[in-house]
Motif scaffolding. Structure first.
Motif, PDB file in Angstrom:
ATOM      1  N   LEU A   1      -1.615  72.991  81.466  1.00 41.80           N
ATOM      2  CA  LEU A   1      -2.217  72.022  80.548  1.00 41.80           C
ATOM      3  C   LEU A   1      -3.349  71.255  81.228  1.00 41.80           C
ATOM      4  N   ILE A   2      -3.143  70.844  82.462  1.00 44.26           N
ATOM      5  CA  ILE A   2      -4.157  70.086  83.193  1.00 44.26           C
ATOM      6  C   ILE A   2      -5.420  70.911  83.397  1.00 44.26           C
ATOM      7  N   GLN A   3      -5.255  72.177  83.797  1.00 49.25           N
ATOM      8  CA  GLN A   3      -6.444  72.984  84.048  1.00 49.25           C
ATOM      9  C   GLN A   3      -7.216  73.278  82.754  1.00 49.25           C
ATOM     10  N   ILE A   4      -6.506  73.369  81.630  1.00 50.21           N
ATOM     11  CA  ILE A   4      -7.188  73.565  80.342  1.00 50.21           C
ATOM     12  C   ILE A   4      -8.013  72.327  79.991  1.00 50.21           C
ATOM     13  N   VAL A   5      -7.435  71.152  80.167  1.00 49.77           N
ATOM     14  CA  VAL A   5      -8.127  69.902  79.849  1.00 49.77           C
ATOM     15  C   VAL A   5      -9.384  69.751  80.714  1.00 49.77           C
ATOM     16  N   VAL A   6      -9.287  70.130  81.971  1.00 48.78           N
ATOM     17  CA  VAL A   6     -10.423  69.985  82.885  1.00 48.78           C
ATOM     18  C   VAL A   6     -11.544  70.960  82.542  1.00 48.78           C
ATOM     19  N   THR A   7     -11.210  72.185  82.177  1.00 50.73           N
ATOM     20  CA  THR A   7     -12.241  73.209  81.970  1.00 50.73           C
ATOM     21  C   THR A   7     -12.812  73.233  80.544  1.00 50.73           C
ATOM     22  N   THR A   8     -12.158  72.585  79.582  1.00 52.21           N
ATOM     23  CA  THR A   8     -12.645  72.616  78.200  1.00 52.21           C
ATOM     24  C   THR A   8     -14.048  72.026  78.032  1.00 52.21           C
ATOM     25  N   PRO A   9     -14.389  70.867  78.621  1.00 53.05           N
ATOM     26  CA  PRO A   9     -15.758  70.359  78.470  1.00 53.05           C
ATOM     27  C   PRO A   9     -16.824  71.326  78.995  1.00 53.05           C
ATOM     28  N   VAL A  10     -16.514  72.019  80.095  1.00 52.40           N
ATOM     29  CA  VAL A  10     -17.461  73.002  80.631  1.00 52.40           C
ATOM     30  C   VAL A  10     -17.679  74.116  79.611  1.00 52.40           C
ATOM     31  N   SER A  11     -16.598  74.589  79.010  1.00 56.99           N
ATOM     32  CA  SER A  11     -16.704  75.651  78.006  1.00 56.99           C
ATOM     33  C   SER A  11     -17.524  75.205  76.809  1.00 56.99           C
ATOM     34  N   PHE A  12     -17.304  73.964  76.355  1.00 54.26           N
ATOM     35  CA  PHE A  12     -18.045  73.479  75.188  1.00 54.26           C
ATOM     36  C   PHE A  12     -19.545  73.459  75.451  1.00 54.26           C
ATOM     37  N   VAL A  13     -19.950  72.879  76.576  1.00 55.71           N
ATOM     38  CA  VAL A  13     -21.378  72.756  76.881  1.00 55.71           C
ATOM     39  C   VAL A  13     -22.029  74.126  76.988  1.00 55.71           C
ATOM     40  N   LEU A  14     -21.406  75.034  77.738  1.00 54.14           N
ATOM     41  CA  LEU A  14     -21.998  76.356  77.932  1.00 54.14           C
ATOM     42  C   LEU A  14     -22.034  77.151  76.628  1.00 54.14           C
ATOM     43  N   ASN A  15     -20.977  77.057  75.830  1.00 49.75           N
ATOM     44  CA  ASN A  15     -20.961  77.795  74.564  1.00 49.75           C
ATOM     45  C   ASN A  15     -21.965  77.242  73.566  1.00 49.75           C
ATOM     46  N   LYS A  16     -22.108  75.925  73.531  1.00 56.72           N
ATOM     47  CA  LYS A  16     -23.073  75.344  72.599  1.00 56.72           C
ATOM     48  C   LYS A  16     -24.502  75.690  73.004  1.00 56.72           C
ATOM     49  N   LEU A  17     -24.784  75.606  74.309  1.00 57.15           N
ATOM     50  CA  LEU A  17     -26.151  75.825  74.769  1.00 57.15           C
ATOM     51  C   LEU A  17     -26.527  77.300  74.836  1.00 57.15           C
ATOM     52  N   TRP A  18     -25.531  78.168  74.966  1.00 58.89           N
ATOM     53  CA  TRP A  18     -25.860  79.577  75.159  1.00 58.89           C
ATOM     54  C   TRP A  18     -25.257  80.478  74.086  1.00 58.89           C
ATOM     55  N   THR A  19     -23.934  80.549  74.018  1.00 61.68           N
ATOM     56  CA  THR A  19     -23.279  81.552  73.176  1.00 61.68           C
ATOM     57  C   THR A  19     -23.676  81.423  71.712  1.00 61.68           C
ATOM     58  N   PHE A  20     -23.444  80.255  71.121  1.00 63.62           N
ATOM     59  CA  PHE A  20     -23.654  80.095  69.689  1.00 63.62           C
ATOM     60  C   PHE A  20     -25.058  79.600  69.345  1.00 63.62           C
ATOM     61  N   SER A  21     -25.690  78.863  70.239  1.00 62.95           N
ATOM     62  CA  SER A  21     -27.027  78.353  69.954  1.00 62.95           C
ATOM     63  C   SER A  21     -28.034  79.476  69.808  1.00 62.95           C
ATOM     64  N   SER A  22     -27.947  80.500  70.651  1.00 58.66           N
ATOM     65  CA  SER A  22     -28.923  81.573  70.624  1.00 58.66           C
ATOM     66  C   SER A  22     -28.850  82.375  69.333  1.00 58.66           C
ATOM     67  N   VAL A  23     -27.661  82.555  68.792  1.00 61.40           N
ATOM     68  CA  VAL A  23     -27.552  83.362  67.581  1.00 61.40           C
ATOM     69  C   VAL A  23     -27.805  82.546  66.326  1.00 61.40           C
ATOM     70  N   ARG A  24     -27.556  81.233  66.356  1.00 60.94           N
ATOM     71  CA  ARG A  24     -27.811  80.419  65.174  1.00 60.94           C
ATOM     72  C   ARG A  24     -29.297  80.265  64.904  1.00 60.94           C
ATOM     73  N   SER A  25     -30.120  80.500  65.917  1.00 63.63           N
ATOM     74  CA  SER A  25     -31.557  80.411  65.724  1.00 63.63           C
ATOM     75  C   SER A  25     -32.133  81.663  65.070  1.00 63.63           C
ATOM     76  N   ARG A  26     -31.326  82.724  64.976  1.00 65.21           N
ATOM     77  CA  ARG A  26     -31.796  83.944  64.332  1.00 65.21           C
ATOM     78  C   ARG A  26     -31.665  83.820  62.812  1.00 65.21           C
ATOM     79  N   PRO A  27     -32.453  84.599  62.069  1.00 65.81           N
ATOM     80  CA  PRO A  27     -32.258  84.613  60.611  1.00 65.81           C
ATOM     81  C   PRO A  27     -30.918  85.234  60.268  1.00 65.81           C
ATOM     82  N   ALA A  28     -30.383  84.853  59.121  1.00 66.97           N
ATOM     83  CA  ALA A  28     -29.091  85.379  58.700  1.00 66.97           C
ATOM     84  C   ALA A  28     -29.170  86.889  58.523  1.00 66.97           C
TER      85      ALA A  28
END
Length: 206
Positions: free
Chosen positions: A150-177
């Motif tokens: 549980l502790i390691q999940i809590v610590v690593t979740t903010p890192v996952s959010f930032v990287l996923n928002k800036l890279w994983t999902f941001s890059s594809v949301r900028s494409r046309p549907a």
């Protein structure tokens, strides 16, 4: 102060909504993750036992590393699907596999960090090791593995959010549907004999 409030809650208000959604999805993923760990801990070998030795080192991969990795894979798929459909709503902008690969890459990075934290919390010689006096595995609430996970999940979740928002999902949301797949109705627009035949077959269906 008013300018700061505007900057945080107006200009970046959408990011707070995304973080809230991501946190809710992550919370459900935590439950899935812990459920898998508990299940494997109940059914599998002793979590402190050695799974395999690391070549050319004195270190070992222990079963709790294996349990945590299996739980990561299951929870990662769970979180990705919910984030894709609800948090970032990117399912109309990219194919499933094309979006999942960077999400998995981010997850693996966070998971490697999490495995290091897990080792520090469970290794008896670590300065961060959870106290075996209180966490004596006498009950689920006092099981060291569950709290360390549980502790390691809590610590690593903010890192996952930032990287996923800036890279994983941001890059594809900028494409046309993605264009919708053509249906039988579209065949009527096409004047070819094949299209007309397909439209006629569709019209005769009950």
């Amino acid at each position: 102060m008013e300018r700061l409030r505007h900057f945080l809650f107006v200009r970046h208000g959408h990011n707070w909504i995304l973080l809230l959604r991501f946190g809710l999805v992550g919370g459900s993923g935590v439950l899935v993750n812990l459920l898998v760990v508990v299940l494997l801990n109940k059914l599998g070998p002793d979590e402190e036992g050695v799974f395999a030795g690391l070549p050319l080192t004195d270190f070992n991969i222990r079963w709790y590393h294996v349990f945590a990795t299996a739980a990561f894979v299951v929870a990662n798929l769970w979180n990705f699907q919910l984030n894709r459909l609800w948090t970032f709503r990117s399912n109309k902008h990219a194919g499933w596999l094309g979006e999942y690969l960077p999400f998995m890459a981010v997850g693996l990075l966070a998971h490697l960090v999490g495995l290091g934290i897990l080792t520090l919390l469970l290794h008896p010689g670590s300065w961060l090791s959870l106290s075996p006096t209180f966490f004596d595995d006498s009950s689920g609430f006092r099981t060291r593995l569950y709290w360390a996970q549980l502790i390691q999940i809590v610590v690593t979740t903010p890192v996952s959010f930032v990287l996923n928002k800036l890279w994983t999902f941001s890059s594809v949301r900028s494409r046309p549907a993605l264009p919708p797949e053509p249906g039988p109705e579209d065949a009527a627009v096409d004047g070819s004999p094949e299209a007309a035949a397909a439209h006629a077959r569709h019209a005769r269906r009950p």
